[in-house]
Design a protein around this motif. Structure first.
Motif, PDB file in Angstrom:
ATOM      1  N   GLU A  32       0.982  -1.183   0.083  1.00 19.31           N
ATOM      2  CA  GLU A  32      -0.015  -0.014  -0.211  1.00 19.31           C
ATOM      3  C   GLU A  32       0.717   1.283  -0.133  1.00 19.31           C
ATOM      4  O   GLU A  32       0.525   2.088  -0.632  1.00 19.31           O
ATOM      5  CB  GLU A  32      -0.859   0.132   1.181  1.00 19.31           C
ATOM      6  N   CYS A  33       2.016   1.352   0.671  1.00 21.00           N
ATOM      7  CA  CYS A  33       2.775   2.302   0.898  1.00 21.00           C
ATOM      8  C   CYS A  33       4.107   2.477   0.013  1.00 21.00           C
ATOM      9  O   CYS A  33       4.896   3.234   0.156  1.00 21.00           O
ATOM     10  CB  CYS A  33       3.092   2.717   2.228  1.00 21.00           C
ATOM     11  N   SER A 126      -4.510   6.630   2.468  1.00 16.95           N
ATOM     12  CA  SER A 126      -4.802   5.665   3.528  1.00 16.95           C
ATOM     13  C   SER A 126      -4.441   5.793   4.832  1.00 16.95           C
ATOM     14  O   SER A 126      -3.700   6.712   5.333  1.00 16.95           O
ATOM     15  CB  SER A 126      -4.291   4.278   2.990  1.00 16.95           C
TER      16      SER A 126
END
Length: 173
Positions: A32-33, A126
């Motif tokens: 995600e990152c 997020s």
């Protein structure tokens, strides 16, 4: 009741350890990152001729004007065709000075000033990655000693890893 208590005592140590390992592995495996989280403007250098072409500039120094701390981005650089120009997130404008060091331009201290005026737009990525800042361009002010024009073709700076700015220079053949 006693049987479940024995089972609980027997598997508590290894169960907690195994659960911790599974949590660590799954918690660290997210991609995600991994994407670029910085909105760092990349400026490419171009000729201002009728058909613009990418060019390499020789012998320049680029300074951040009014920047806290060390404001030198490039010092006496030879052969540069693009440069990252970070924007300030504590103000809605960032100014750079480009000093030309070659030949008579350097002797006379010829330089150009570019001021980027923008709106800072926080974008929530997020819970794991947090927020990234985008810059929506309001205007670009510049002197025209050697620079012909400066543009932001998309009108905004995002975290996409692309050339966001174009600086057009007057060049001689």
């Amino acid at each position: 009741m006693r049987l479940s208590g024995n089972i609980l005592r027997k598997f508590t140590g290894p169960g907690i350890f195994l659960g911790l390992i599974v949590w660590i592995i799954t918690g660290c495996s997210t991609s995600e990152c991994y994407d670029n989280q910085n909105s760092l403007p990349l400026a490419g250098f171009y000729s201002s001729q009728e058909v613009p072409a990418a060019i390499t500039i020789d012998s320049i120094t680029i300074l951040g004007v009014g920047a806290p701390g060390d404001s030198i981005l490039q010092d006496s650089v030879r052969s540069i065709s693009e440069v990252y120009l970070p924007f300030r997130i504590d103000q809605e404008s960032t100014t750079y000075a480009i000093y030309y060091l070659q030949g008579i331009l350097g002797q006379w201290g010829i330089h150009d000033i570019i001021t980027f005026n923008y709106e800072i737009v926080p974008m929530f990525v997020s819970a794991a990655c947090g927020t990234v800042y985008y810059y929506k361009m309001k205007s670009i002010d510049y002197t025209t000693n050697i620079i012909d024009s400066v543009t932001c073709p998309t009108g905004e700076i995002t975290n996409a890893n692309v050339e966001n700015l174009k600086i057009y220079f007057r060049v001689s053949e």
